[in-house]
Design a protein around this motif. Structure first.
Motif, PDB file in Angstrom:
ATOM      1  N   GLN A   1      -4.095   9.906   1.467  1.00  0.00           N
ATOM      2  CA  GLN A   1      -4.533  11.086   0.730  1.00  0.00           C
ATOM      3  C   GLN A   1      -6.022  11.359   0.929  1.00  0.00           C
ATOM      4  O   GLN A   1      -6.534  12.383   0.471  1.00  0.00           O
ATOM      5  CB  GLN A   1      -4.231  10.877  -0.755  1.00  0.00           C
ATOM      6  N   GLY A   2      -6.705  10.438   1.617  1.00  0.00           N
ATOM      7  CA  GLY A   2      -8.117  10.625   1.894  1.00  0.00           C
ATOM      8  C   GLY A   2      -9.036   9.689   1.140  1.00  0.00           C
ATOM      9  O   GLY A   2     -10.257   9.708   1.354  1.00  0.00           O
ATOM     10  N   TYR A   3      -8.499   8.859   0.241  1.00  0.00           N
ATOM     11  CA  TYR A   3      -9.339   7.902  -0.470  1.00  0.00           C
ATOM     12  C   TYR A   3      -9.824   6.816   0.485  1.00  0.00           C
ATOM     13  O   TYR A   3      -9.145   6.484   1.470  1.00  0.00           O
ATOM     14  CB  TYR A   3      -8.558   7.255  -1.615  1.00  0.00           C
ATOM     15  N   ARG A   4     -10.946   6.232   0.151  1.00  0.00           N
ATOM     16  CA  ARG A   4     -11.461   5.108   0.940  1.00  0.00           C
ATOM     17  C   ARG A   4     -10.771   3.802   0.578  1.00  0.00           C
ATOM     18  O   ARG A   4     -10.965   2.794   1.263  1.00  0.00           O
ATOM     19  CB  ARG A   4     -12.968   4.974   0.714  1.00  0.00           C
ATOM     20  N   TRP A   5      -9.980   3.806  -0.471  1.00  0.00           N
ATOM     21  CA  TRP A   5      -9.279   2.610  -0.916  1.00  0.00           C
ATOM     22  C   TRP A   5      -7.797   2.928  -1.070  1.00  0.00           C
ATOM     23  O   TRP A   5      -7.423   4.058  -1.426  1.00  0.00           O
ATOM     24  CB  TRP A   5      -9.839   2.128  -2.260  1.00  0.00           C
ATOM     25  N   PRO A   6      -6.922   1.949  -0.841  1.00  0.00           N
ATOM     26  CA  PRO A   6      -5.483   2.213  -0.967  1.00  0.00           C
ATOM     27  C   PRO A   6      -5.035   2.286  -2.417  1.00  0.00           C
ATOM     28  O   PRO A   6      -5.795   1.981  -3.347  1.00  0.00           O
ATOM     29  CB  PRO A   6      -4.845   1.007  -0.261  1.00  0.00           C
ATOM     30  N   GLN A   7      -3.819   2.730  -2.600  1.00  0.00           N
ATOM     31  CA  GLN A   7      -3.088   2.540  -3.861  1.00  0.00           C
ATOM     32  C   GLN A   7      -2.106   1.418  -3.618  1.00  0.00           C
ATOM     33  O   GLN A   7      -1.425   1.393  -2.597  1.00  0.00           O
ATOM     34  CB  GLN A   7      -2.338   3.819  -4.251  1.00  0.00           C
ATOM     35  N   TYR A   8      -2.036   0.469  -4.547  1.00  0.00           N
ATOM     36  CA  TYR A   8      -1.127  -0.664  -4.380  1.00  0.00           C
ATOM     37  C   TYR A   8      -0.042  -0.641  -5.454  1.00  0.00           C
ATOM     38  O   TYR A   8      -0.315  -0.393  -6.635  1.00  0.00           O
ATOM     39  CB  TYR A   8      -1.879  -1.990  -4.489  1.00  0.00           C
TER      40      TYR A   8
ATOM     41  N   ALA B   1       0.851  -1.190   0.000  1.00  0.00           N
ATOM     42  CA  ALA B   1       0.000   0.000   0.000  1.00  0.00           C
ATOM     43  C   ALA B   1       0.890   1.244   0.000  1.00  0.00           C
ATOM     44  O   ALA B   1       1.518   1.570   1.004  1.00  0.00           O
ATOM     45  CB  ALA B   1      -0.926  -0.012   1.208  1.00  0.00           C
ATOM     46  N   THR B   2       0.946   1.910  -1.136  1.00  0.00           N
ATOM     47  CA  THR B   2       1.831   3.052  -1.298  1.00  0.00           C
ATOM     48  C   THR B   2       1.382   4.200  -0.394  1.00  0.00           C
ATOM     49  O   THR B   2       0.206   4.569  -0.383  1.00  0.00           O
ATOM     50  CB  THR B   2       1.835   3.528  -2.758  1.00  0.00           C
ATOM     51  N   ALA B   3       2.340   4.775   0.362  1.00  0.00           N
ATOM     52  CA  ALA B   3       2.023   5.837   1.306  1.00  0.00           C
ATOM     53  C   ALA B   3       2.301   7.222   0.747  1.00  0.00           C
ATOM     54  O   ALA B   3       1.627   8.182   1.119  1.00  0.00           O
ATOM     55  CB  ALA B   3       2.824   5.646   2.598  1.00  0.00           C
ATOM     56  N   GLU B   4       3.322   7.342  -0.132  1.00  0.00           N
ATOM     57  CA  GLU B   4       3.701   8.660  -0.619  1.00  0.00           C
ATOM     58  C   GLU B   4       4.466   8.544  -1.924  1.00  0.00           C
ATOM     59  O   GLU B   4       5.086   7.521  -2.208  1.00  0.00           O
ATOM     60  CB  GLU B   4       4.578   9.386   0.414  1.00  0.00           C
ATOM     61  N   ASN B   5       4.381   9.607  -2.715  1.00  0.00           N
ATOM     62  CA  ASN B   5       5.277   9.826  -3.842  1.00  0.00           C
ATOM     63  C   ASN B   5       6.302  10.873  -3.426  1.00  0.00           C
ATOM     64  O   ASN B   5       5.926  11.932  -2.912  1.00  0.00           O
ATOM     65  CB  ASN B   5       4.519  10.330  -5.070  1.00  0.00           C
ATOM     66  N   VAL B   6       7.566  10.580  -3.655  1.00  0.00           N
ATOM     67  CA  VAL B   6       8.639  11.502  -3.297  1.00  0.00           C
ATOM     68  C   VAL B   6       9.401  11.869  -4.563  1.00  0.00           C
ATOM     69  O   VAL B   6       9.922  10.988  -5.258  1.00  0.00           O
ATOM     70  CB  VAL B   6       9.605  10.865  -2.268  1.00  0.00           C
TER      71      VAL B   6
END
Length: 397
Positions: free
Chosen positions: A90-97, A67-72
């Motif tokens: 970021q506030g989404y109800r679903w993660p980015q994987y 589950a990606t937490a940040e873009n740097v």
């Protein structure tokens, strides 16, 4: 209803699962004789994770992906220029994987075979074309080539979905004057390597220096996926040998990065530690004025190939699949569903194609400029937090 899907990639398999969930039968025809976990890492944005979660695959994604937490965003010396939270942070109800593409494909394949039956995916066969009658009531006769025997056959269906990728046979039949792919002038090298986590351990890094850029992120099981993008020519139509099947060599890409010193990630060691390396040109196409005809339509890369800079290709194919199944499951689905699907998705995906080009071209690397670009990208591609969180489900009740 029986639908034939050309291609067992991420979009095609998601389409099969979505159609089944809507009570529609589907057969997937795949050119590869065996579907194996090939490829490297990809990102699934929250709008795609929502759709796969609604298909009952949320736990599988969580097991396989990170589950990606940040873009740097950083420079070649590792200095942070800009960062933004991703997914649920970021506030989404679903993660980015971030996930290995081949492992995601096998997850989808197992679900298709379990739900639709062991013969729902026909491998070693390729859709080569189709015929359909002039009337709305007529179905589609799909031409299929058995690669092992060389035997050409036909299969009747009420609809045909061309999810057969960048070199789609279905698209070629629909648009015979399509023209060549458009090359950005960038060659890409991609690979994975076992390496220690960096920054938060769930960070995606975007590092630029002139004509060279590196994208790196973890994809689970102590693996880091990396993408190197190097400008080697001016943009233009792709001609001659594009090197699609060329195995990449670390000796070709390492010279561009050998003196990068990020501090928190050893880039030369990461590249050198990789096994199989893929190399190919970064291409897209101008958006089509129409996708399909009658009961035949396109999906994913067959419909709207795009630069990977927005990490959106697979995600858009997944949303395509869900919208198409929603429209095909309406009472007049076979007749009017493909047209409604195209009306819903063609302009939306064209906006993503253009936004990916703009993000690649603009590339302003100050913090304010990067914040502007990423904010503009979210608005242009319909991936704003509130938009996704409040949108009705694409599962037809």
């Amino acid at each position: 209803m029986s639908v034939v899907i050309a291609g067992a990639g991420i979009g095609g398999l998601t389409a099969a699962l979505s159609l089944h969930a809507a009570g529609i039968g589907a057969t997937v025809v795949e050119s590869a004789r065996e579907i194996r976990p090939l490829g490297v890492g990809i990102n699934l944005l929250p709008h795609a994770v929502r759709e796969l979660t609604e298909l009952g695959l949320g736990d599988g994604l969580a097991d396989l992906g990170v589950a990606t937490a940040e873009n740097v965003y950083a420079d070649r010396h590792g200095r942070r220029i800009f960062s933004e939270p991703r997914g649920m942070a970021q506030g989404y109800r679903w993660p980015q994987y971030s996930i290995h593409r081949g492992e995601l494909q096998l997850l989808l394949l197992a679900a298709v075979r379990e739900r639709l039956g062991p013969d729902a995916v026909r491998t070693g066969a390729r859709v080569t074309g189709f015929e359909q009658g002039p009337g709305d009531a007529d179905g589609v006769r799909v031409r299929v080539l058995d690669r092992a025997t060389g035997t050409a056959g036909e299969q009747d269906a009420e609809a045909l979905i061309g999810a057969d990728g960048l070199h789609s046979a279905v698209r070629a039949e629909l648009h015979p004057d399509d023209g060549p792919l458009l090359w950005s002038g960038i060659r890409m090298w991609r690979g994975t390597a076992r390496a220690a986590p960096f920054l938060t351990g769930r960070s995606a890094a975007i590092v630029s220096d002139g004509d060279a850029e590196l994208i790196a992120y973890p994809i689970g099981r102590d693996r880091i996926n990396w993408v190197c993008l190097v400008r080697v020519a001016e943009p233009g139509p792709l001609t001659g040998d594009a090197g699609w099947n060329r195995a990449g060599r670390v000796a070709d890409v390492l010279p561009y990065y050998q003196d990068w010193a990020l501090g928190w990630l050893d880039v030369p060691a990461l590249l050198a530690a990789s096994g199989e390396i893929l190399e190919y040109p970064m291409v897209d196409r101008d958006p089509l004025p129409s996708w399909g005809r009658g009961r035949v339509t396109l999906l994913g890369d067959a419909a709207h190939p795009m630069y990977p800079v927005g990490a959106n290709g697979a995600s858009q194919a997944i949303v395509d699949a869900r919208v198409l199944a929603y429209e095909l499951s309406a009472p007049d689905g076979p007749r009017s569903g493909p047209a409604r699907y195209e009306a819903a998705r063609r302009d939306a995906t064209a906006a993503v194609v253009r936004a990916n080009r703009a993000m690649h071209r603009d590339g302003g690397r100050g913090p304010r400029e990067l914040a502007r670009i990423t904010d503009t990208y979210r608005r242009a591609t319909g991936s704003e937090v509130e938009t996704l969180n409040t949108r009705p489900s694409l599962t037809r009740r």
